[in-house]
Design a protein around this motif. Structure first.
Motif, PDB file in Angstrom:
ATOM      1  N   THR A   1       0.841  -1.191   0.000  1.00  0.00           N
ATOM      2  CA  THR A   1       0.000   0.000   0.000  1.00  0.00           C
ATOM      3  C   THR A   1       0.879   1.244   0.000  1.00  0.00           C
ATOM      4  O   THR A   1       1.749   1.384   0.870  1.00  0.00           O
ATOM      5  CB  THR A   1      -0.906   0.012   1.245  1.00  0.00           C
ATOM      6  OG1 THR A   1      -1.737  -1.149   1.236  1.00  0.00           O
ATOM      7  CG2 THR A   1      -1.772   1.261   1.256  1.00  0.00           C
ATOM      8  N   PRO A   2       0.688   2.144  -0.944  1.00  0.00           N
ATOM      9  CA  PRO A   2       1.526   3.351  -0.962  1.00  0.00           C
ATOM     10  C   PRO A   2       1.142   4.308   0.157  1.00  0.00           C
ATOM     11  O   PRO A   2      -0.040   4.537   0.417  1.00  0.00           O
ATOM     12  CB  PRO A   2       1.223   3.966  -2.335  1.00  0.00           C
ATOM     13  CG  PRO A   2      -0.155   3.472  -2.671  1.00  0.00           C
ATOM     14  CD  PRO A   2      -0.260   2.105  -2.074  1.00  0.00           C
ATOM     15  N   VAL A   3       2.148   4.839   0.835  1.00  0.00           N
ATOM     16  CA  VAL A   3       1.904   5.870   1.844  1.00  0.00           C
ATOM     17  C   VAL A   3       2.464   7.214   1.378  1.00  0.00           C
ATOM     18  O   VAL A   3       2.087   8.262   1.909  1.00  0.00           O
ATOM     19  CB  VAL A   3       2.519   5.485   3.210  1.00  0.00           C
ATOM     20  CG1 VAL A   3       1.846   4.243   3.762  1.00  0.00           C
ATOM     21  CG2 VAL A   3       4.016   5.267   3.105  1.00  0.00           C
ATOM     22  N   LEU A   4       3.355   7.175   0.379  1.00  0.00           N
ATOM     23  CA  LEU A   4       3.894   8.395  -0.225  1.00  0.00           C
ATOM     24  C   LEU A   4       4.109   8.131  -1.714  1.00  0.00           C
ATOM     25  O   LEU A   4       4.264   6.974  -2.140  1.00  0.00           O
ATOM     26  CB  LEU A   4       5.231   8.792   0.406  1.00  0.00           C
ATOM     27  CG  LEU A   4       5.224   9.292   1.857  1.00  0.00           C
ATOM     28  CD1 LEU A   4       6.661   9.451   2.351  1.00  0.00           C
ATOM     29  CD2 LEU A   4       4.467  10.603   1.984  1.00  0.00           C
ATOM     30  N   ILE A   5       4.151   9.189  -2.489  1.00  0.00           N
ATOM     31  CA  ILE A   5       4.507   9.068  -3.901  1.00  0.00           C
ATOM     32  C   ILE A   5       5.613  10.075  -4.212  1.00  0.00           C
ATOM     33  O   ILE A   5       5.695  11.144  -3.596  1.00  0.00           O
ATOM     34  CB  ILE A   5       3.306   9.318  -4.828  1.00  0.00           C
ATOM     35  CG1 ILE A   5       2.654  10.677  -4.525  1.00  0.00           C
ATOM     36  CG2 ILE A   5       2.305   8.187  -4.737  1.00  0.00           C
ATOM     37  CD1 ILE A   5       1.569  11.060  -5.512  1.00  0.00           C
TER      38      ILE A   5
ATOM     39  N   LYS B   1       5.603  10.807 -14.314  1.00  0.00           N
ATOM     40  CA  LYS B   1       5.002   9.660 -13.636  1.00  0.00           C
ATOM     41  C   LYS B   1       5.239   9.742 -12.128  1.00  0.00           C
ATOM     42  O   LYS B   1       5.874  10.667 -11.635  1.00  0.00           O
ATOM     43  CB  LYS B   1       5.560   8.355 -14.213  1.00  0.00           C
ATOM     44  CG  LYS B   1       5.191   8.160 -15.679  1.00  0.00           C
ATOM     45  CD  LYS B   1       5.587   6.779 -16.188  1.00  0.00           C
ATOM     46  CE  LYS B   1       5.114   6.588 -17.621  1.00  0.00           C
ATOM     47  NZ  LYS B   1       5.441   5.224 -18.128  1.00  0.00           N
ATOM     48  N   PHE B   2       4.733   8.733 -11.423  1.00  0.00           N
ATOM     49  CA  PHE B   2       4.786   8.750  -9.966  1.00  0.00           C
ATOM     50  C   PHE B   2       5.269   7.388  -9.444  1.00  0.00           C
ATOM     51  O   PHE B   2       4.790   6.338  -9.877  1.00  0.00           O
ATOM     52  CB  PHE B   2       3.404   9.058  -9.385  1.00  0.00           C
ATOM     53  CG  PHE B   2       2.825  10.344  -9.890  1.00  0.00           C
ATOM     54  CD1 PHE B   2       3.079  11.536  -9.229  1.00  0.00           C
ATOM     55  CD2 PHE B   2       2.055  10.368 -11.041  1.00  0.00           C
ATOM     56  CE1 PHE B   2       2.561  12.732  -9.705  1.00  0.00           C
ATOM     57  CE2 PHE B   2       1.521  11.550 -11.519  1.00  0.00           C
ATOM     58  CZ  PHE B   2       1.777  12.737 -10.851  1.00  0.00           C
ATOM     59  N   VAL B   3       6.221   7.461  -8.512  1.00  0.00           N
ATOM     60  CA  VAL B   3       6.766   6.247  -7.896  1.00  0.00           C
ATOM     61  C   VAL B   3       6.088   6.060  -6.542  1.00  0.00           C
ATOM     62  O   VAL B   3       6.099   6.967  -5.702  1.00  0.00           O
ATOM     63  CB  VAL B   3       8.291   6.347  -7.716  1.00  0.00           C
ATOM     64  CG1 VAL B   3       8.829   5.077  -7.070  1.00  0.00           C
ATOM     65  CG2 VAL B   3       8.969   6.596  -9.061  1.00  0.00           C
ATOM     66  N   GLU B   4       5.509   4.890  -6.325  1.00  0.00           N
ATOM     67  CA  GLU B   4       4.821   4.599  -5.077  1.00  0.00           C
ATOM     68  C   GLU B   4       5.808   4.062  -4.047  1.00  0.00           C
ATOM     69  O   GLU B   4       6.653   3.213  -4.357  1.00  0.00           O
ATOM     70  CB  GLU B   4       3.702   3.586  -5.312  1.00  0.00           C
ATOM     71  CG  GLU B   4       2.590   4.122  -6.204  1.00  0.00           C
ATOM     72  CD  GLU B   4       1.507   3.088  -6.460  1.00  0.00           C
ATOM     73  OE1 GLU B   4       0.333   3.390  -6.236  1.00  0.00           O
ATOM     74  OE2 GLU B   4       1.859   1.973  -6.891  1.00  0.00           O
ATOM     75  N   VAL B   5       5.675   4.544  -2.813  1.00  0.00           N
ATOM     76  CA  VAL B   5       6.548   4.149  -1.710  1.00  0.00           C
ATOM     77  C   VAL B   5       5.677   3.559  -0.605  1.00  0.00           C
ATOM     78  O   VAL B   5       4.690   4.180  -0.192  1.00  0.00           O
ATOM     79  CB  VAL B   5       7.341   5.351  -1.160  1.00  0.00           C
ATOM     80  CG1 VAL B   5       8.297   4.911  -0.057  1.00  0.00           C
ATOM     81  CG2 VAL B   5       8.098   6.060  -2.290  1.00  0.00           C
ATOM     82  N   ASP B   6       6.042   2.358  -0.111  1.00  0.00           N
ATOM     83  CA  ASP B   6       5.213   1.719   0.914  1.00  0.00           C
ATOM     84  C   ASP B   6       5.687   2.093   2.316  1.00  0.00           C
ATOM     85  O   ASP B   6       6.589   2.916   2.492  1.00  0.00           O
ATOM     86  CB  ASP B   6       5.158   0.207   0.727  1.00  0.00           C
ATOM     87  CG  ASP B   6       6.447  -0.491   1.126  1.00  0.00           C
ATOM     88  OD1 ASP B   6       7.437   0.190   1.479  1.00  0.00           O
ATOM     89  OD2 ASP B   6       6.485  -1.733   1.091  1.00  0.00           O
ATOM     90  N   ASP B   7       5.069   1.468   3.332  1.00  0.00           N
ATOM     91  CA  ASP B   7       5.370   1.849   4.714  1.00  0.00           C
ATOM     92  C   ASP B   7       6.716   1.331   5.205  1.00  0.00           C
ATOM     93  O   ASP B   7       7.099   1.599   6.345  1.00  0.00           O
ATOM     94  CB  ASP B   7       4.256   1.404   5.664  1.00  0.00           C
ATOM     95  CG  ASP B   7       3.974  -0.084   5.573  1.00  0.00           C
ATOM     96  OD1 ASP B   7       4.706  -0.790   4.849  1.00  0.00           O
ATOM     97  OD2 ASP B   7       3.025  -0.545   6.220  1.00  0.00           O
ATOM     98  N   ASP B   8       7.439   0.591   4.378  1.00  0.00           N
ATOM     99  CA  ASP B   8       8.815   0.206   4.693  1.00  0.00           C
ATOM    100  C   ASP B   8       9.831   1.063   3.943  1.00  0.00           C
ATOM    101  O   ASP B   8      11.037   0.812   4.009  1.00  0.00           O
ATOM    102  CB  ASP B   8       9.051  -1.270   4.347  1.00  0.00           C
ATOM    103  CG  ASP B   8       8.313  -2.208   5.283  1.00  0.00           C
ATOM    104  OD1 ASP B   8       8.216  -1.886   6.481  1.00  0.00           O
ATOM    105  OD2 ASP B   8       7.832  -3.259   4.826  1.00  0.00           O
TER     106      ASP B   8
END
Length: 264
Positions: free
Chosen positions: A127-131, A137-144
């Motif tokens: 689940t992305p918490v930041l982009i 385009k957009f890079v998705e970043v998870d909670d790790d």
């Protein structure tokens, strides 16, 4: 002998009524072992044939569950389940490894044999918490802090990460000391700690150094969060501060025991 005594006859009777000779006992045990072995052979051959030779227990279909962004077709293609092979011989660990390698969006997957003819793939997506914006385009970043996917449209409700550490002074020292990956993880920690009401309104998480992280809200208000430490205390303080100063445009909770707010 006609003159044998009563005692001698008694001894002969005791000898004749004793246990059977030892050689006969060994032969009985050997016979039992042979019979048991034959029984196992005759029972084992049909069992082995059932699992490996028959058409009844072969992998014929794949089911996928738990996906949100990924499609079933994408997961099936990446899994490369060897359809037609005996179900018992399907390497579930290898399937899991392929899925994790080919589809970084997958955070966890459980590969299960569904007897008699199926393979179930139970997927948990990241689940992305930041982009992070990269070009168009957009890079998705998870909670790790893992950058796991690049998408053409920003997911709704996910704040953008602006990582703009200064190359001079204390900010440059912070970058050298902690490195960009740790700064990203610090930003992720802040995004997770922010109160829900504020999280829904957060447009950008800005990181200038490890101790200088701020939030830009959709209505233009700013929150100076400071470092990623003491997140729970800062969240409580921010909630109370916003209630106490509803017209404020700037909130400082970098030191949660000494918060501040202002109209500009």
């Amino acid at each position: 002998m006609a003159g044998s005594t009563t005692a001698e006859r008694g001894e002969r009777q005791q000898e004749s009524s004793g246990p059977p000779p030892r050689p006969r006992s060994r032969r009985a045990r050997l016979r039992a072992i042979v019979l048991l072995g034959l029984a196992l052979v005759f029972l084992g051959i049909p069992t082995i044939w059932l699992f490996y030779g028959s058409d009844w227990l072969r992998a014929e279909h794949v089911s996928v569950s738990g996906t949100r962004v990924l499609t079933q077709a994408q997961v099936e293609a990446a899994a490369e389940v060897p359809l037609g092979k005996p179900l018992i011989s399907v390497d579930t660990d290898a399937i899991e490894t392929r899925l994790r390698k080919k589809l970084p969006r997958i955070d966890a997957v459980d590969v299960v044999r569904s007897w008699p003819r199926g393979i179930d793939l139970k997927v948990v997506e990241r689940t992305p918490v930041l982009i992070v914006q990269k070009g168009g385009k957009f890079v998705e970043v998870d909670d790790d802090g893992v950058r796991f996917a690049t998408v053409s449209e920003a997911p709704k409700g996910v704040p953008a990460l602006e990582l703009t550490p200064s190359r001079a002074g204390s900010a440059a020292a912070s970058l050298r000391r902690f490195g960009e990956p740790r700064l990203v993880r610090a930003a992720v920690g802040v995004a997770r700690a922010v109160p829900d009401a504020v999280a829904h309104e957060t447009r950008t998480v800005k990181v200038r150094s490890y101790d200088d992280i701020s939030l830009e809200l959709k209505d233009g208000r700013t929150v100076l969060w400071g470092s990623g430490e003491k997140g729970a205390a800062k969240a409580r303080t921010l909630t109370a501060l916003m209630k106490a100063s509803p017209r404020a445009r700037y909130f400082d909770v970098s030191v949660p025991t000494a918060p501040a707010s202002s109209l500009s």
